[in-house]
Design a protein around this motif. Structure first.
Motif, PDB file in Angstrom:
ATOM      1  N   MET A   2       0.831  -1.210   0.000  1.00 43.67           N
ATOM      2  CA  MET A   2       0.000   0.000   0.000  1.00 43.67           C
ATOM      3  C   MET A   2       0.868   1.264   0.000  1.00 43.67           C
ATOM      4  SD  MET A   2      -2.864  -1.289  -0.366  1.00 43.67           S
ATOM      5  CE  MET A   2      -3.789   0.212  -0.370  1.00 43.67           C
ATOM      6  N   LYS A   3       1.984   1.229   0.692  1.00 40.18           N
ATOM      7  CA  LYS A   3       2.894   2.376   0.708  1.00 40.18           C
ATOM      8  C   LYS A   3       3.462   2.627  -0.683  1.00 40.18           C
ATOM      9  CE  LYS A   3       6.916   4.096   3.210  1.00 40.18           C
ATOM     10  NZ  LYS A   3       7.973   3.755   4.157  1.00 40.18           N
ATOM     11  N   ILE A   4       3.828   1.550  -1.368  1.00 39.28           N
ATOM     12  CA  ILE A   4       4.334   1.684  -2.732  1.00 39.28           C
ATOM     13  C   ILE A   4       3.282   2.312  -3.628  1.00 39.28           C
ATOM     14  CG2 ILE A   4       4.941   0.367  -4.798  1.00 39.28           C
ATOM     15  CD1 ILE A   4       6.434  -1.578  -2.981  1.00 39.28           C
ATOM     16  N   ILE A   5       2.074   1.794  -3.574  1.00 39.57           N
ATOM     17  CA  ILE A   5       1.002   2.275  -4.450  1.00 39.57           C
ATOM     18  C   ILE A   5       0.728   3.750  -4.215  1.00 39.57           C
ATOM     19  CG2 ILE A   5      -1.450   2.029  -5.012  1.00 39.57           C
ATOM     20  CD1 ILE A   5       0.502  -0.202  -6.015  1.00 39.57           C
ATOM     21  N   HIS A   6       0.599   4.139  -2.968  1.00 36.54           N
ATOM     22  CA  HIS A   6       0.230   5.528  -2.674  1.00 36.54           C
ATOM     23  C   HIS A   6       1.365   6.515  -2.924  1.00 36.54           C
ATOM     24  CE1 HIS A   6      -3.833   4.845  -1.420  1.00 36.54           C
ATOM     25  NE2 HIS A   6      -3.438   3.822  -0.687  1.00 36.54           N
ATOM     26  N   THR A   7       2.585   6.059  -2.962  1.00 40.80           N
ATOM     27  CA  THR A   7       3.703   6.940  -3.267  1.00 40.80           C
ATOM     28  C   THR A   7       3.943   7.046  -4.760  1.00 40.80           C
ATOM     29  OG1 THR A   7       4.722   6.367  -1.173  1.00 40.80           O
ATOM     30  CG2 THR A   7       6.132   7.400  -2.797  1.00 40.80           C
ATOM     31  N   VAL A   8       3.787   5.949  -5.466  1.00 40.83           N
ATOM     32  CA  VAL A   8       4.112   5.917  -6.891  1.00 40.83           C
ATOM     33  C   VAL A   8       2.972   6.465  -7.756  1.00 40.83           C
ATOM     34  CG1 VAL A   8       4.731   4.391  -8.802  1.00 40.83           C
ATOM     35  CG2 VAL A   8       5.713   4.028  -6.569  1.00 40.83           C
ATOM     36  N   LYS A   9       1.734   6.312  -7.335  1.00 45.41           N
ATOM     37  CA  LYS A   9       0.607   6.778  -8.146  1.00 45.41           C
ATOM     38  C   LYS A   9       0.602   8.302  -8.232  1.00 45.41           C
ATOM     39  CE  LYS A   9      -3.018   7.355  -4.712  1.00 45.41           C
ATOM     40  NZ  LYS A   9      -3.280   8.733  -5.015  1.00 45.41           N
ATOM     41  N   ASN A  10      -0.099   8.830  -9.240  1.00 46.42           N
ATOM     42  CA  ASN A  10      -0.195  10.285  -9.312  1.00 46.42           C
ATOM     43  C   ASN A  10      -1.245  10.783  -8.318  1.00 46.42           C
ATOM     44  OD1 ASN A  10      -2.719  10.021 -10.575  1.00 46.42           O
ATOM     45  ND2 ASN A  10      -1.835  10.191 -12.609  1.00 46.42           N
ATOM     46  N   ALA A  11      -1.254  12.056  -8.068  1.00 42.17           N
ATOM     47  CA  ALA A  11      -2.069  12.623  -6.988  1.00 42.17           C
ATOM     48  C   ALA A  11      -3.566  12.494  -7.237  1.00 42.17           C
ATOM     49  CB  ALA A  11      -1.706  14.085  -6.775  1.00 42.17           C
ATOM     50  N   ARG A  12      -4.012  12.551  -8.478  1.00 42.22           N
ATOM     51  CA  ARG A  12      -5.450  12.525  -8.735  1.00 42.22           C
ATOM     52  C   ARG A  12      -6.039  11.125  -8.769  1.00 42.22           C
ATOM     53  NH1 ARG A  12      -4.704  12.955 -14.801  1.00 42.22           N
ATOM     54  NH2 ARG A  12      -4.875  10.751 -15.158  1.00 42.22           N
ATOM     55  N   SER A  13      -5.207  10.104  -8.959  1.00 44.64           N
ATOM     56  CA  SER A  13      -5.704   8.734  -9.049  1.00 44.64           C
ATOM     57  C   SER A  13      -6.078   8.196  -7.677  1.00 44.64           C
ATOM     58  CB  SER A  13      -4.653   7.830  -9.680  1.00 44.64           C
ATOM     59  OG  SER A  13      -4.436   8.203 -11.015  1.00 44.64           O
ATOM     60  N   ARG A  14      -7.076   7.323  -7.681  1.00 43.41           N
ATOM     61  CA  ARG A  14      -7.560   6.708  -6.442  1.00 43.41           C
ATOM     62  C   ARG A  14      -7.465   5.197  -6.567  1.00 43.41           C
ATOM     63  NH1 ARG A  14      -6.517  10.840  -4.624  1.00 43.41           N
ATOM     64  NH2 ARG A  14      -7.884  12.596  -4.441  1.00 43.41           N
ATOM     65  N   PHE A  15      -6.890   4.591  -5.558  1.00 44.51           N
ATOM     66  CA  PHE A  15      -6.743   3.144  -5.534  1.00 44.51           C
ATOM     67  C   PHE A  15      -8.067   2.516  -5.138  1.00 44.51           C
ATOM     68  CE2 PHE A  15      -5.591  -0.665  -3.018  1.00 44.51           C
ATOM     69  CZ  PHE A  15      -5.155  -1.435  -4.060  1.00 44.51           C
ATOM     70  N   GLU A  16      -8.552   1.556  -5.947  1.00 48.80           N
ATOM     71  CA  GLU A  16      -9.823   0.917  -5.669  1.00 48.80           C
ATOM     72  C   GLU A  16      -9.647  -0.403  -4.918  1.00 48.80           C
ATOM     73  OE1 GLU A  16     -13.786  -0.558  -8.085  1.00 48.80           O
ATOM     74  OE2 GLU A  16     -12.399   0.819  -9.038  1.00 48.80           O
ATOM     75  N   ARG A  17      -8.869  -1.326  -5.501  1.00 51.01           N
ATOM     76  CA  ARG A  17      -8.702  -2.618  -4.844  1.00 51.01           C
ATOM     77  C   ARG A  17      -7.573  -3.418  -5.486  1.00 51.01           C
ATOM     78  NH1 ARG A  17     -13.841  -3.539  -7.463  1.00 51.01           N
ATOM     79  NH2 ARG A  17     -13.508  -4.740  -9.343  1.00 51.01           N
ATOM     80  N   ILE A  18      -7.209  -4.481  -4.812  1.00 49.75           N
ATOM     81  CA  ILE A  18      -6.245  -5.451  -5.335  1.00 49.75           C
ATOM     82  C   ILE A  18      -7.033  -6.679  -5.742  1.00 49.75           C
ATOM     83  CG2 ILE A  18      -4.284  -6.933  -4.809  1.00 49.75           C
ATOM     84  CD1 ILE A  18      -3.506  -4.960  -2.626  1.00 49.75           C
TER      85      ILE A  18
END
Length: 189
Positions: free
Chosen positions: A141-157
């Motif tokens: 989760m730390k990787i995803i939230h750091t690497v993604k751009n600011a406007r994108s939202r993580f939905e699920r794995i």
């Protein structure tokens, strides 16, 4: 034979050219030459990272500010992270960077953006068949939230598991019932 790094430039000056100013200049030149050759030796490390001993990988990671580096990773993962650190800083915030990070750390992974699966705008989900445990879900989760751009939202794995084996099934179907028709219910025939 004299090594270039050890050669004193002052010795190359003829006697009539050895003034205090030129001796100081040759000394400064020699100091810069030594720094240059020290840095040149560092290039050998980067050119052949596969031959660097495992204990030096941690220092190289700190030097490059590698994202999500952990001393517990295997040497192969450490080398991949160090090798791609600068490239990933350039690609930070893209789908490609997320996929490469997830693939490097967990083995497999694909990012599916909202327009590919009909989701809400700017949402994404990650598909992987990696073994996600309580210990590494935090890192994931730390990787995803750091690497993604600011406007994108993580939905699920989305986890993909394949289990191989034989399935046997058997069945038995039986019905039993009793019906009775009474004359009072329907009248006479």
């Amino acid at each position: 034979m004299i090594k270039l790094v050890d050669y004193c430039t002052e010795n190359a000056l003829p006697a009539e050219m050895k003034t205090a100013e030129r001796i100081a200049l040759s000394y400064a030149f020699d100091q810069q030459k030594k720094k240059y050759f020290e840095r040149l030796n560092r290039v050998y490390i980067w050119a052949n990272l596969e031959c660097v001993s495992d204990d030096k990988l941690d220092f190289l990671a700190v030097e490059n500010r590698v994202l999500f580096y952990s001393a517990e990773f295997t040497p192969d993962i450490k080398r991949k992270l160090i090798t791609n650190a600068i490239y990933w800083y350039i690609k930070l915030g893209t789908r490609q960077a997320m996929e490469e990070f997830v693939t490097t750390v967990f083995g497999t992974g694909k990012v599916k953006e909202w327009f590919k699966y009909g989701g809400k705008p700017f949402f994404f989900k990650i598909w992987t068949d990696a073994l996600i445990t309580k210990e590494n879900i935090e890192l994931f989760m730390k990787i995803i939230h750091t690497v993604k751009n600011a406007r994108s939202r993580f939905e699920r794995i989305e986890l993909d598991r394949q289990y191989w084996g034989d399935i046997y099934s058997a069945g038995y179907f039986r019905t039993q019932g009793r019906s009775s028709i009474k004359e009072e219910d329907y009248g006479s025939f």
